[in-house]
Design a protein around this motif. Structure first.
Motif, mmCIF file in Angstrom:
data_model
loop_
_atom_site.group_PDB
_atom_site.id
_atom_site.type_symbol
_atom_site.label_atom_id
_atom_site.label_comp_id
_atom_site.label_asym_id
_atom_site.label_seq_id
_atom_site.Cartn_x
_atom_site.Cartn_y
_atom_site.Cartn_z
ATOM 1 N N MET A 80 -9.019 -5.401 3.254
ATOM 2 C CA MET A 80 -8.682 -3.983 3.142
ATOM 3 C C MET A 80 -9.618 -3.247 2.167
ATOM 4 O O MET A 80 -10.075 -3.814 1.176
ATOM 5 N N GLY A 82 -8.834 0.253 1.073
ATOM 6 C CA GLY A 82 -8.185 1.554 0.850
ATOM 7 C C GLY A 82 -8.332 2.049 -0.576
ATOM 8 O O GLY A 82 -9.072 1.479 -1.365
ATOM 9 N N VAL B 4 2.289 8.533 3.863
ATOM 10 C CA VAL B 4 1.002 8.247 4.490
ATOM 11 C C VAL B 4 0.761 9.390 5.464
ATOM 12 O O VAL B 4 1.599 9.641 6.330
ATOM 13 N N HIS B 51 -5.785 3.024 9.391
ATOM 14 C CA HIS B 51 -4.713 2.250 8.756
ATOM 15 C C HIS B 51 -3.813 1.635 9.817
ATOM 16 O O HIS B 51 -4.033 1.839 11.021
ATOM 17 N N TYR B 52 -2.864 0.880 9.388
ATOM 18 C CA TYR B 52 -1.950 0.129 10.270
ATOM 19 C C TYR B 52 -0.583 0.794 10.139
ATOM 20 O O TYR B 52 0.191 0.456 9.244
ATOM 21 N N THR B 56 1.512 -0.078 6.706
ATOM 22 C CA THR B 56 1.029 0.627 5.513
ATOM 23 C C THR B 56 2.197 1.093 4.657
ATOM 24 O O THR B 56 2.250 0.826 3.448
ATOM 25 N N GLU B 57 3.132 1.778 5.270
ATOM 26 C CA GLU B 57 4.294 2.293 4.538
ATOM 27 C C GLU B 57 5.069 1.133 3.891
ATOM 28 O O GLU B 57 5.538 1.239 2.755
ATOM 29 N N LYS B 59 3.919 -1.905 2.998
ATOM 30 C CA LYS B 59 3.219 -2.517 1.869
ATOM 31 C C LYS B 59 3.239 -1.595 0.651
ATOM 32 O O LYS B 59 3.402 -2.048 -0.487
ATOM 33 N N HIS B 80 -1.071 8.527 0.438
ATOM 34 C CA HIS B 80 -2.381 8.033 0.885
ATOM 35 C C HIS B 80 -2.719 8.705 2.209
ATOM 36 O O HIS B 80 -1.909 8.711 3.127
ATOM 37 N N TYR B 82 -5.165 9.319 5.715
ATOM 38 C CA TYR B 82 -6.023 8.626 6.659
ATOM 39 C C TYR B 82 -6.773 9.692 7.464
ATOM 40 O O TYR B 82 -6.519 10.888 7.309
ATOM 41 N N ALA B 119 -2.887 -2.705 0.586
ATOM 42 C CA ALA B 119 -2.462 -1.767 1.631
ATOM 43 C C ALA B 119 -3.466 -1.817 2.782
ATOM 44 O O ALA B 119 -4.676 -1.819 2.553
ATOM 45 N N PHE B 121 -5.659 -0.469 4.783
ATOM 46 C CA PHE B 121 -6.561 0.660 5.073
ATOM 47 C C PHE B 121 -7.975 0.116 5.198
ATOM 48 O O PHE B 121 -8.338 -0.824 4.481
#
Lengths: 83, 156, 156, 83
Positions: A80, A82, B4, B51-52, B56-57, B59, B80, B82, B119, B121
């Motif tokens: 990752m 981010g 997100v 992102h996934y 994401t939320e 994690k 965060h 995207y 996270a 991303f």
């Protein structure tokens, strides 16, 4: 089984997600990768360097020996970046 | 709290909202991450954050929960973004409010370090030479590793 | 930059202004100190901050200069209010922008710790029982002492 | 010499600032405090506990042995509680 690919894995496999039914013997993330690599050169390119790949099963980070079952959501992605 | 989103955020409004009405808060530490115009010595035109969704939320919420276990936190927020972002754009906002300022500083630094490595991303940068996916930095792993509990602490 | 003022400040506007147009900044860490409604177990109605005009600006500028010597800082701002403030009111804002997030976190914590012990401000609290001057906390001295260079470093 | 008092020192001396000309022998901050204490009970109360008092000469923090001169700005105050 729902498969998801992110970042350059998506570019190489040519898809963001797909629904697949691997054969019965495919019981771990590692076995799933081996089976995916038989599906064509895009998959071979995506999974050529396993050191640079991370996996998640049902949205939890896992190792290659983690079990996979029908109905699981399995994702592959690079480390990752981010934040 | 976790958000997100593709849209920009307003750090001042988020800061004010997070502690509104709570007069037990003594210090609020925030981090805003911005898109830089250079990366690895190369000028950057823009970057796209993939992102996934869902994970994401999940994690980010786990990371926030972990921070709240470790420090006395009155309120916290992670936002965060995207999508495609140009240099100078805001990427991420982390706010921690506490009655103890040192706890607020440490928890905020912890959250930023951890979300960078935990996270899901991924950044794709646009340069003159084309686009490429950013590789994870070992220094980010090192920064996150600072917060890993030592074996004898884990038993506590 | 340093500002000492009676008026409130807008953290979001200050954050945006500090890094406007500078796309080399990767991370911005800020601290907002607020008036708490309790002190030493006593409810507080308000507090009045007295300061030493002239010397305050001088010491804050010195503290900022010291931080810029120790960390790679792209931009920084300290705003400190004086006068009567009620619970929930903003007292102080410290912002540090850097291309390195860890430098931004450390420099911001350093500035907050040092201004608490080095800037000539005094707080008078209003409680049910009347008004009293707040005594300096030894924990603030301890926090500031973290940043004092060890003798062998001073020679560098 | 310009003298400034802050926080509870101001309350006890009864003034925020004043212009004074101490006698020639008053050459340090400590001597200045001793002389101020002769000026009345408010000053005696203000400077009763020197451990709790800080001083600045021309806006620099100094110790009791620091010299003072005509024209200096000398301030007395308790330990700071800002931030």
């Amino acid at each position: 089984m729902k498969l998801l690919y992110f970042a350059w894995l998506k570019t190489r496999t040519g898809r963001a997600e797909e629904e697949l039914s691997p054969p019965d013997g495919v019981a771990t993330v590692g076995a799933l990768v081996d089976w995916l690599k038989t599906r064509g050169p895009g998959y071979q390119a995506a999974f050529a360097e396993m050191r640079a790949i991370r996996a998640a099963v049902n949205q939890e980070y896992v190792g290659l020996d983690h079990p996979v079952r029908p109905g699981d959501e399995v994702a592959f992605f690079p480390p990752m970046t981010g934040g | 709290m976790i958000r997100v989103q593709r849209e920009d955020f307003d750090p001042g409004a988020e800061l004010a909202a997070l502690t509104a009405g709570d007069h037990s808060v003594g210090g609020v530490v925030s981090f805003v991450g911005l898109v830089r115009d250079m990366a690895a010595g190369q000028p950057i035109r823009a970057m796209t954050l993939e992102h996934y969704p869902g994970m994401t939320e999940k994690k980010l919420a786990e990371i926030e929960t972990e921070a709240r276990k470790r420090w006395p936190i009155e309120a916290s927020l992670i936002v965060h973004r995207y999508g495609r972002l140009e240099p100078g754009a805001r990427i991420v906002l982390v706010i921690v409010a506490s009655s103890h300022r040192q706890a607020a500083f440490e928890a905020c630094a912890f959250l930023v370090d951890w979300l960078k490595t935990q996270a899901p991303f991924w950044k794709e940068e646009e340069t003159e030479a084309g686009t490429h996916w950013v590789e994870a930095k070992s220094e980010d792993d090192d920064a996150a590793a600072r917060w890993r509990k030592r074996p004898n602490e884990a038993a506590e």
